[in-house]
Structures are given as structure tokens and as C-alpha cells.
Design a protein around this motif. Sequence first.
Motif, PDB file in Angstrom:
ATOM      1  N   SER A   1       0.749  -1.250   0.092  1.00  0.00           N
ATOM      2  CA  SER A   1       0.021   0.082   0.209  1.00  0.00           C
ATOM      3  C   SER A   1       0.801   1.270  -0.124  1.00  0.00           C
ATOM      4  O   SER A   1       0.400   2.297  -0.428  1.00  0.00           O
ATOM      5  CB  SER A   1      -0.861   0.228   1.156  1.00  0.00           C
ATOM      6  OG  SER A   1      -0.151   0.116   2.304  1.00  0.00           O
ATOM      7  N   THR A   2       2.049   1.104   0.556  1.00  0.00           N
ATOM      8  CA  THR A   2       2.963   2.523   0.380  1.00  0.00           C
ATOM      9  C   THR A   2       3.679   2.385  -0.915  1.00  0.00           C
ATOM     10  O   THR A   2       4.643   3.237  -1.039  1.00  0.00           O
ATOM     11  CB  THR A   2       3.784   2.327   1.787  1.00  0.00           C
ATOM     12  OG1 THR A   2       4.475   1.361   1.752  1.00  0.00           O
ATOM     13  CG2 THR A   2       2.949   2.573   2.781  1.00  0.00           C
ATOM     14  N   HIS A   3       3.799   1.490  -1.754  1.00  0.00           N
ATOM     15  CA  HIS A   3       4.489   1.500  -2.878  1.00  0.00           C
ATOM     16  C   HIS A   3       3.742   0.653  -3.906  1.00  0.00           C
ATOM     17  O   HIS A   3       3.813  -0.358  -4.445  1.00  0.00           O
ATOM     18  CB  HIS A   3       5.767   0.517  -2.643  1.00  0.00           C
ATOM     19  CG  HIS A   3       6.888   1.058  -1.728  1.00  0.00           C
ATOM     20  ND1 HIS A   3       7.525   2.227  -1.927  1.00  0.00           N
ATOM     21  CD2 HIS A   3       6.831   0.727  -0.663  1.00  0.00           C
ATOM     22  CE1 HIS A   3       8.033   2.446  -0.895  1.00  0.00           C
ATOM     23  NE2 HIS A   3       7.610   1.545   0.135  1.00  0.00           N
ATOM     24  N   VAL A   4       2.546   1.392  -4.550  1.00  0.00           N
ATOM     25  CA  VAL A   4       1.620   0.879  -5.410  1.00  0.00           C
ATOM     26  C   VAL A   4       1.934   0.751  -6.689  1.00  0.00           C
ATOM     27  O   VAL A   4       1.318   0.062  -7.509  1.00  0.00           O
ATOM     28  CB  VAL A   4       0.386   1.805  -5.194  1.00  0.00           C
ATOM     29  CG1 VAL A   4      -0.415   1.956  -4.011  1.00  0.00           C
ATOM     30  CG2 VAL A   4       0.655   3.136  -5.753  1.00  0.00           C
ATOM     31  N   GLU A   5       3.412   1.245  -6.984  1.00  0.00           N
ATOM     32  CA  GLU A   5       3.600   1.359  -8.548  1.00  0.00           C
ATOM     33  C   GLU A   5       3.737  -0.093  -9.327  1.00  0.00           C
ATOM     34  O   GLU A   5       3.310  -0.300 -10.294  1.00  0.00           O
ATOM     35  CB  GLU A   5       5.004   1.932  -8.803  1.00  0.00           C
ATOM     36  CG  GLU A   5       4.960   3.361  -8.389  1.00  0.00           C
ATOM     37  CD  GLU A   5       5.383   3.650  -6.752  1.00  0.00           C
ATOM     38  OE1 GLU A   5       4.989   4.512  -6.137  1.00  0.00           O
ATOM     39  OE2 GLU A   5       5.438   2.496  -6.143  1.00  0.00           O
ATOM     40  N   THR A   6       4.225  -1.082  -8.130  1.00  0.00           N
ATOM     41  CA  THR A   6       4.364  -2.399  -8.928  1.00  0.00           C
ATOM     42  C   THR A   6       2.810  -3.152  -9.065  1.00  0.00           C
ATOM     43  O   THR A   6       2.565  -3.848 -10.222  1.00  0.00           O
ATOM     44  CB  THR A   6       5.058  -3.384  -7.882  1.00  0.00           C
ATOM     45  OG1 THR A   6       6.378  -2.837  -7.692  1.00  0.00           O
ATOM     46  CG2 THR A   6       5.216  -4.912  -8.124  1.00  0.00           C
ATOM     47  N   ALA A   7       2.002  -2.758  -8.260  1.00  0.00           N
ATOM     48  CA  ALA A   7       0.682  -3.236  -8.454  1.00  0.00           C
ATOM     49  C   ALA A   7       0.064  -2.622  -9.654  1.00  0.00           C
ATOM     50  O   ALA A   7      -0.730  -3.098 -10.657  1.00  0.00           O
ATOM     51  CB  ALA A   7      -0.222  -3.031  -7.375  1.00  0.00           C
TER      52      ALA A   7
END
Length: 448
Positions: free
Chosen positions: A220-226
Motif C-alpha cells: 500500500s505504500t509502494h503501489v507502482e508494482t501493482a
Amino acid sequence: MTRKLFGTDGVRGKANTFPMTAEMALRLGAAAGRYFRRDDSAAHRVVIGKDTRLSGYMLENALTAGLTSTGMNVLLLGPVPTPAVGFLTRSMRADLGVMISASHNPHYDNGIKFFGPDGFKLSDEAEAEIEAILEGEIRPARPEKIGRAKRIDDGRGRYQEFVKTTFPSGLRLDGIKVVIDCANGAAYKAAPEVLWELGAEVIPVGVSPNGTNINDRCGSTHVETAAEAVVAHGADVGICLDGDADRVMILDAHGKVADGDQIMALMALRWAAEGRLRGGALVATVMSNLGLERRLEAAGLRLERTSVGDRYVVERMREGGFNLGGEQSGHIVMTDYATTGDGLVAGLQFLAEMARTGESAEALSRQFITVPQMLKNVRYAEGKVPLADPAVQGVIAAMEEKVTGKGRILIRKSGTEPLVRVMAECEDSALLDEVVGAIVAAVERAAS
């Protein structure tokens, strides 16, 4: 009675460094055990869950030693989400629940948070009493009263079955393609299984924990991958959990993120329309966007603000009889279902709206226009108190005067990390940049 060891969400720090050492975990477990087992008259039990951090093994063993030394029988759940511990503490009639996790923090941090027998996090007062016991001589149990410890194999399964009961009966997720990012954390098995069993086509991300990759460029704090996975797979929606799965962020089909404020707005408005929103109010923290407050007011609803921390949201909800609250960071608390923030349950409620209405994630996750908001963090060395610096206070006062009637400023010290968080909201983006920049510069000078 004040607290020194506990922060806004339990005890937290760098693993193998005070207070996250095996020795302190042992003493903390013994103090908590003594607090909940005030006499030796009967058997008492505690459930312990953890996320996937390498240091979890060390802290789990130390806590178990401390708790059993005071006569507590320990049930070890293994890796489960934080809300599972709250649920299982109450479901299994435990006197105490313990979660070993530093939530969204990097793998080298860890933390310990406690739940009472009702499944809710402990109050400030209870934590202060545990600290007082910790500082004294902790009375151990008699030899014949020492507790036992055993692993529980069905804890995660119990939680998963409960989570599915929160999804509206008669609805299915058939035909909805979901990217689920589990942050290589506590929900890496539970979340994909629940979604698949409810009918979704599931694309899992962040489900290969190795002890050191929790929250690492995922969650949730690094949404770029998703977001990349959503676009690459043509998914309808993305659900991003944090390391202990008590937070959630939602992604639409274009990979655009909706934070906790947008999710809470959707739920508050729908629940109000259905007559389910108790007290006509949503409880959120001082961090929630001004746009959320305006949207609720336009619908005849209220926004009740609390200090930062989901525990304070829950305390206000319980005091006022409200059933919906949370934080912009993605803690969504629904006391009709759970005793604490539950990212998976909140994600399911969002998916239920998609299934019920046929609307896209993009339409459902844009409930209000946000007021421009800027948040910057300034790290400081232990022992420094930058907010006490007169120069910093002077700059803050000057900037507050500048935004009077145009927005608001919120400066606070993090309760979980050595950070000063500088947040401001203002319709004038140039003024917003100026205000935040001036305060950050002043805090950096004081922190250097």
C-alpha cells in the motif's frame, strides 16, 4: 500515567536494537502476562500472530518465554494479518492477543502490539500500566503454573472463513479480474485464497516473502508494482495491502490510486443511503482531506476528527456509537465486522460495490475532489527535538497566518519513526509549496 515505551501503535523500533531486542520482548511478554493474569487461580491463554519479517522468529520466541513464565498458555498462529489476531483473540476466548509486526515499515523494523480479550487494541492507560509492571520486579508463576505453548494450524483458515462472511450474500466476484498485492507480508496466503474462493480472477503480487522483502517496492505504500500489473494484465481493479494487511489502497483499471479517504467516502455515502451508517458520521483523523469533509457535509453527514492512529479512531467510534471510521493511509475500520482496520475486508466491500452496481473501480473511487494536499517527512536523529526549536515554532506561526481562511497546516511527530510530518492543504498550489517548503527547511535546520 504517561507512556514511554509504547507509541501510537504498540512498541516499535529497529530489530535487535532497543526496544526491539529479545531481552526486551521477553520482559514485555512477562509484564503483559502479569497484567492480564493477576492471580494464579485459573488457566489463561494468549494468541500470538506475526508478519513475515525475519526478526519475527526471535521476537515470537522471546515473547512466548516471557508470557509462559507468568503462567499464560500461548497459542502460536504463525503469519496472519493483524486483524486476524483481533478476531481470533475474541473468537478463541483468549485473555490477550499479540501481533508482531511493524506494519508498512521496512523489514529491519519490527513491533509488538497488544489486543485485549474483546479484540480491541489496548488503551493508553492499559499500556501505561504494563510499562509500570515492566519497570518493576515481575512476579513469575510458581513452577507448577508455568504456561505451555503450541502452534495452531487452523488460525488463518478460521480468519479466512470469517472474512468471507463479510461479503454480501448473493453476490459473487465472477468476471472481475483483481490484482492483489500482499506486500510480501502477513496476508500473502489469505488474501488471494479469499478472493479466488469468492469467484474473482486473481493476479497475485507480493506473495513470495523471504524475511527481508516485506513492503519492498510493493504494498500500500509502494503501489507502482501493482499498478503496472493492473495495466499489463488488463485487470479491473487492484487491491494493495501493507505488511500486516490492516491497510488498503485501491487501484482503478488505469493504475490510478484511491486512498483511504476516497474508500471511506464511498462506504459512508452508501451506508447512509441504506440506513446503515450509525450516528450520521464518519470518524477519521486530522490527516483526512478537507475535500472529504466537504463531501460528507453536502450529503448531510459529519466528519469527526481524531488524533493520528487507528486506535484513536476506534476509541472515538466506541465512545460515540459509530460504526465506520479510518485513516487516509488506508486503515478502514468497520466495527460491524472487525475490531481494527482490516485491509482485506475493506477491499471486499469495495469489490462488492463493483459487483452490485456494475460500476467501474474508477467511478467508485472518485467520490470527491481533493483539496491540494502536500505531506513531507523530515527525519531527525534520536535525541533531537526539532519541533521545540524557537526558530521552527516561529516559522510555523508565520505560515499558519498565511493560510488562515485558505487552508490548514498540520505538523506532528511520528509515533512510530523518528520523523516530523509536515502536512498542509490549500487551494492555492503556489502558496501550498511555499508554506510546506518553509516549514520543512526550518525543521531540517533544527534537525541537522
